[in-house]
Write an enzyme that holds these catalytic residues in place. Structure first.
Site, PDB file in Angstrom:
ATOM      1  N   HIS A 189     -29.445  40.920   3.891  1.00 35.98           N
ATOM      2  CA  HIS A 189     -28.741  41.934   3.153  1.00 35.98           C
ATOM      3  C   HIS A 189     -28.952  41.908   1.511  1.00 35.98           C
ATOM      4  O   HIS A 189     -29.191  42.983   0.946  1.00 35.98           O
ATOM      5  CB  HIS A 189     -27.448  41.782   3.426  1.00 35.98           C
ATOM      6  CG  HIS A 189     -26.943  42.200   4.847  1.00 35.98           C
ATOM      7  ND1 HIS A 189     -27.229  43.547   5.294  1.00 35.98           N
ATOM      8  CD2 HIS A 189     -26.596  41.582   5.882  1.00 35.98           C
ATOM      9  CE1 HIS A 189     -26.758  43.518   6.459  1.00 35.98           C
ATOM     10  NE2 HIS A 189     -26.583  42.200   6.894  1.00 35.98           N
ATOM     11  N   ARG A 211      -7.999   5.905   9.295  1.00 34.30           N
ATOM     12  CA  ARG A 211      -7.518   7.386   8.975  1.00 34.30           C
ATOM     13  C   ARG A 211      -8.772   8.354   9.441  1.00 34.30           C
ATOM     14  O   ARG A 211      -9.676   7.699   9.583  1.00 34.30           O
ATOM     15  CB  ARG A 211      -7.488   7.367   7.373  1.00 34.30           C
ATOM     16  CG  ARG A 211      -8.774   7.318   6.678  1.00 34.30           C
ATOM     17  CD  ARG A 211      -8.691   7.658   5.259  1.00 34.30           C
ATOM     18  NE  ARG A 211      -7.903   6.853   4.551  1.00 34.30           N
ATOM     19  CZ  ARG A 211      -8.084   5.497   3.782  1.00 34.30           C
ATOM     20  NH1 ARG A 211      -9.495   5.328   3.826  1.00 34.30           N
ATOM     21  NH2 ARG A 211      -7.388   4.900   3.070  1.00 34.30           N
ATOM     22  N   GLN A 247      -6.467  -0.808   8.574  1.00 33.81           N
ATOM     23  CA  GLN A 247      -6.192   0.512   8.314  1.00 33.81           C
ATOM     24  C   GLN A 247      -7.183   1.609   9.084  1.00 33.81           C
ATOM     25  O   GLN A 247      -8.283   1.059   9.379  1.00 33.81           O
ATOM     26  CB  GLN A 247      -6.182   1.104   6.715  1.00 33.81           C
ATOM     27  CG  GLN A 247      -5.951   2.212   6.449  1.00 33.81           C
ATOM     28  CD  GLN A 247      -5.844   2.468   4.723  1.00 33.81           C
ATOM     29  OE1 GLN A 247      -5.702   1.516   4.076  1.00 33.81           O
ATOM     30  NE2 GLN A 247      -6.175   3.600   4.249  1.00 33.81           N
ATOM     31  N   ARG A 277       0.933  -1.171  -0.253  1.00 32.02           N
ATOM     32  CA  ARG A 277      -0.012  -0.017  -0.179  1.00 32.02           C
ATOM     33  C   ARG A 277       0.969   1.229   0.002  1.00 32.02           C
ATOM     34  O   ARG A 277       1.909   1.370   0.756  1.00 32.02           O
ATOM     35  CB  ARG A 277      -0.955   0.094   1.195  1.00 32.02           C
ATOM     36  CG  ARG A 277      -1.867  -1.177   1.312  1.00 32.02           C
ATOM     37  CD  ARG A 277      -2.440  -1.119   2.648  1.00 32.02           C
ATOM     38  NE  ARG A 277      -3.236  -2.102   2.779  1.00 32.02           N
ATOM     39  CZ  ARG A 277      -4.909  -2.353   2.627  1.00 32.02           C
ATOM     40  NH1 ARG A 277      -5.376  -0.992   2.154  1.00 32.02           N
ATOM     41  NH2 ARG A 277      -5.369  -3.441   2.972  1.00 32.02           N
TER      42      ARG A 277
END
Length: 867
Positions: free
Chosen positions: A824, A285, A283, A111
């Site tokens: 506005h 993340r 893994q 990887r």
């Protein structure tokens, strides 16, 4: 084997401290191993190996750097250069040795692990390559080589460009023993769609998890409550029975909870159950797409669900706010509390319900949502200021977790009474209705008081000067809310007319009464800039200069006093009155126009591109005023047919609307004037701190808060703190989505709501803001500074504040994601007769520049052709 120059390191030797050596993915795996999680063993081929293989062989380190012939280097050329580079002998030997220690011909996963990968700000998921079931040392070396080349795939280069990441990147490679997976997939520890924390989402499939990650299979989908283990939702992928048992789902949720706690943030996890039903973590993340949960100024019961409303977004500010800008709003919030009779213990702390997330300002709206009085008032206010937010709050009212609290009615009435007494609202409104001229004199007196508020002498200490700035802001606050009742009285009389003429008047006719309102500082500013453009058009050389020169260069020449006299003097005169304004002007950290007038030079150039024969903005404004006066006469005549008294009341009401409603913009203008004075003084302090070596740049002062500035003369490590905050601010500038409301569990109510009306393809529905229909080319603009809007184009924006409105003079129509009928953008659009639809969710995502769109400002509908 663990020195910084090693080309191969065991995964057990890695950590986040070695990010530059091993990349984000490998560093995360090392941290997981150190925390005791079950991770397949393996090794990492470090960035040193990549650098030794590619040294002197890449045409350029980044495609934008250009090739030998001066043209851009294409990613394909960089990939080819990496693949053509021979594997260094030392690297090859080290990889063979490390692979041999795993066993004989062990299947491994190879990887990519880039130095900018799997970070809190950018996950890089799927951008570089992965190779599975690689067997044999030669095949591992080949896979490593191809992983190196994948740093320069087209998708990876494009992703880095969108993230603003460039420079000297390098790639490490993770080699891990393959798990003989019975089932595998992905686990999100927070729901990536709704944002809800502590709700695990599992996608699973038989066999390897890569099929789930790549999207080549339709996985089983399970949603589970992390705290209780309750399975809330389950759907099969269609490939037979579920591949996971309920107990395995709960085991996954528990694992995700432990990993999230270890990393301190919600995680995107890849996992696998082997054939002995052992769970492996392959893994993890960060989930970079989640909007952070707002953090309150003062903590509350962590088990109680809270609702946070984005105040900065409601003020037309989509971009993040600088730290000193946030600190300024805290002080302003304290001032409003003092007016209402609830002053905080420390001015710089701000209200207890003040909260921050993603460098945006939120307020804890839970007390209003759970109060009978709040439920009565908030939706009505939001309906005209930010219509979509009113809908979201309505959804919260139906949520049993936000049920009305007993006794909330009495508390709410008492709070409203305090606010009315503190602002003297009834008295101010009555005086304005009786004597509008007195209200206008009060406005000018308040402005003069802000401009005359003393600051500390230049010889005072930094702490004393900062205290004087805080005092200026705090003392200015009461002046603003005490002007609001005058404008509110103007709109109240319009509501009275609506009731008196029920059945005899349409909403569009009442909207016409608001055209060309006098005493509106924003439209006065825009028309004064237009008047300057008219004068400049008469000078051919100056007109040519504006049309061809870069606005930033013109701004530099202005500061040097080197522009042609008519342009130099005209801009100076404009800035003397309006130089305190800016785009995103509620942020004290944003440069004022007198600091950097580049945006104004760009706007002037746009004005000069208008066809001289076409109706000018000034003519449109004047025509709108005439139409409004004619409509007043028409409505008065109708009322008189039902009685002289009714006619007199309608006449009085409409006249007061015309005289007072234009003051709507003045309270904010007063605060912007105070903020500009404060910014100028703090800018001078920044110059002095930089000269003394306390800051690296004078503008670094805007990345500190008031308490930090008081200690700036002696505080250590200010540059490091500023660098950290600048980096966070720069990341937030790229954020596209900001929720109107977010709950304390991370849920975005809009994301889970079922639309009551599903528009047809090519149609978006919002709130009517300015009547009329127009068809033209769309121009999507997220930041007006430097933006080019051609005459007649439809401006499509996430939100706007007064700093945007000079662009309105050339726009053919307006589509805005935020806002209501009295925001506005809506007010100014009506002034100029521009068809406008506001509160259009997803407009900047579904509409792209160059599309031909039709805007129906009366129906609140935007359409475009679909194939």
């Amino acid at each position: 084997m663990t020195t910084t120059t090693s080309v191969v390191l065991d995964l057990s030797d890695l950590s986040g401290a070695r990010l530059a050596d091993v990349g984000g993915k490998a560093a995360n795996l090392g941290d997981l191993l150190a925390a005791g999680f079950r991770v397949p063993d393996g090794f990492c081929v470090t960035t040193a190996a990549y650098r030794s293989a590619t040294a002197g062989r890449l045409p350029a380190l980044h495609p934008a750097d250009g090739g030998a012939d001066g043209g851009p280097v294409r990613p394909a050329a960089l990939r080819a250069a990496v693949l053509a580079a021979p594997m260094p002998r030392a690297v090859a030997d080290a990889v063979r040795d490390a692979y041999a220690r795993l066993g004989s011909d062990v299947p491994v996963a190879v990887r990519s692990s880039a130095t900018a990968e799997d970070l809190p700000g950018a996950s890089f998921a799927g951008q570089q390559d992965t190779y599975l079931n690689v067997v044999g040392a030669d095949q591992v070396l080949d896979a490593v080589h191809r992983c190196w080349a994948s740093l320069w795939t087209d998708r990876a280069v494009a992703y880095r460009a969108t993230q603003g990441i460039d420079g000297d990147l390098a790639l490490a490679v993770v080699v891990q023993r393959m798990v003989d997976a019975r089932a595998a997939g992905v686990l999100f520890t927070a729901d990536p769609i709704t944002g809800r924390r502590r709700q695990a989402v599992v996608d699973a499939a038989p066999g390897l998890g890569e099929a789930v990650v790549s999207g080549t299979v339709d996985p089983d989908h399970v949603v589970v409550d992390t705290a209780t283990g309750r399975i809330r939702q389950r759907s099969t992928g269609g490939a037979g029975p579920f591949c996971l048992s309920d107990d395995q789902v709960r085991e996954l949720a528990a694992l995700g909870d432990r990993v999230e706690r270890a990393f301190g943030a919600p995680q995107d996890i890849e996992w696998a159950f082997d054939h002995s039903n052992t769970l492996w973590l392959t893994q993890s993340r960060p989930i970079t797409t989640l909007f952070p949960v707002p953090v309150r100024a003062r903590p509350v019961d962590p088990d109680g669900l809270r609702a946070y409303f984005c105040v900065s977004l409601a003020q037309g500010l989509h971009r993040p706010i600088t730290p000193l800008g946030i600190a300024t709003v805290r002080v302003i919030g304290s001032g409003f509390l003092a007016v209402a009779g609830y002053p905080p213990a420390r001015i710089t702390d701000g209200p207890a319900g003040f909260a921050v997330a993603a460098e945006r300002i939120f307020v804890d709206a839970t007390p209003a949502v759970r109060s009978r009085v709040g439920r009565a008032i908030a939706p009505r206010m939001l309906a005209v200021m930010e219509a979509r937010s009113a809908v979201v709050f309505g959804q919260l009212f139906d949520d049993p977790r936000f049920a009305v609290l007993p006794g909330s009615g009495r508390v709410g009435v008492r709070t409203v009474a305090h606010v009315l007494a503190g602002t003297r609202a009834p008295l101010v409104a009555a005086r304005a209705l009786i004597r509008p001229a007195a209200a206008h004199r009060s406005v000018q007196a308040s402005l003069a008081r802000i401009q005359a508020q003393p600051l500390a002498d230049s010889g005072a200490s930094v702490a004393e000067r900062v205290d004087a700035v805080v005092e200026l802001l705090h003392r200015s606050v009461p002046l603003a809310p005490r002007l609001l009742p005058a404008a509110a009285a103007g709109f109240a009389t319009l509501g009275l007319v609506w009731r008196l003429l029920r059945g005899q008047v349409t909403a569009g006719e009442l909207e016409t009464v608001l055209r060309g309102l006098p005493h509106n500082v924003t439209t006065e500013m825009d028309l004064e800039l237009w008047d300057l453009a008219v004068r400049l058009r008469a000078d051919g050389a100056v007109a040519e200069l504006l049309a061809t020169a870069d606005p930033a260069a013109l701004a530099a020449r202005y500061r040097a006093g080197a522009l042609p006299p008519v342009l130099q003097q005209g801009m100076a005169a404009f800035l003397r009155r309006w130089g305190q304004r800016a785009v995103a002007e509620i942020d004290l950290g944003m440069p004022r126009w007198r600091d950097d007038p580049a945006h104004l030079f760009g706007v002037l150039a746009g004005y000069l591109r208008l066809d001289p024969a076409a109706a000018t903005p000034e003519q449109r404004f004047t025509a709108g005023a005439r139409e409004a006066e004619a409509m007043v006469r028409t409505l008065v005549d109708r009322a008189r047919r039902r009685g002289r008294i009714r006619g007199a009341v309608v006449s009085f009401g409409l006249r007061r609307t015309r005289e007072l409603a234009g003051l709507r913009e003045m309270p904010k203008f007063l605060m912007i004037t105070a903020i500009a004075r404060a910014r100028a003084e703090l800018g001078r302090i920044g110059v002095e701190l930089a000269a003394a070596g306390r800051l690296e740049d004078p503008d670094d002062v805007f990345f500190l808060d008031f308490d930090e500035l008081r200690r700036a003369s002696t505080a250590p490590d200010l540059p490091a703190l500023v660098a950290q905050r600048r980096a966070r601010y720069e990341r937030e500038l790229t954020r596209r989505h900001v929720p109107r409301v977010v709950l304390s569990d991370g849920t975005e109510p809009e994301a889970v709501a079922t639309p009551s009306v599903r528009p047809e393809p090519g149609t978006l529905i919002g709130s009517p803001a300015s009547a009329g229909t127009v068809t033209g080319i769309a121009r999507v603009i997220t930041d007006p500074v430097g933006a080019r809007l051609e005459p007649g184009e439809i401006l499509v924006a996430p939100s706007t504040d007064p700093g945007w409105t000079p662009l309105f003079l050339t726009a053919g129509g307006l589509v805005m994601e935020m806002g209501g009928s009295n925001s506005h953008g809506a007010v100014v659009a009506r002034e100029y007769g521009i068809p406008a639809v506001v509160g259009v969710s997803g407009a900047t995502e579904q509409i792209t520049s160059g599309m031909q769109v039709s805007v129906d400002g009366a129906a609140g509908v935007v359409r475009w052709a679909t194939r």
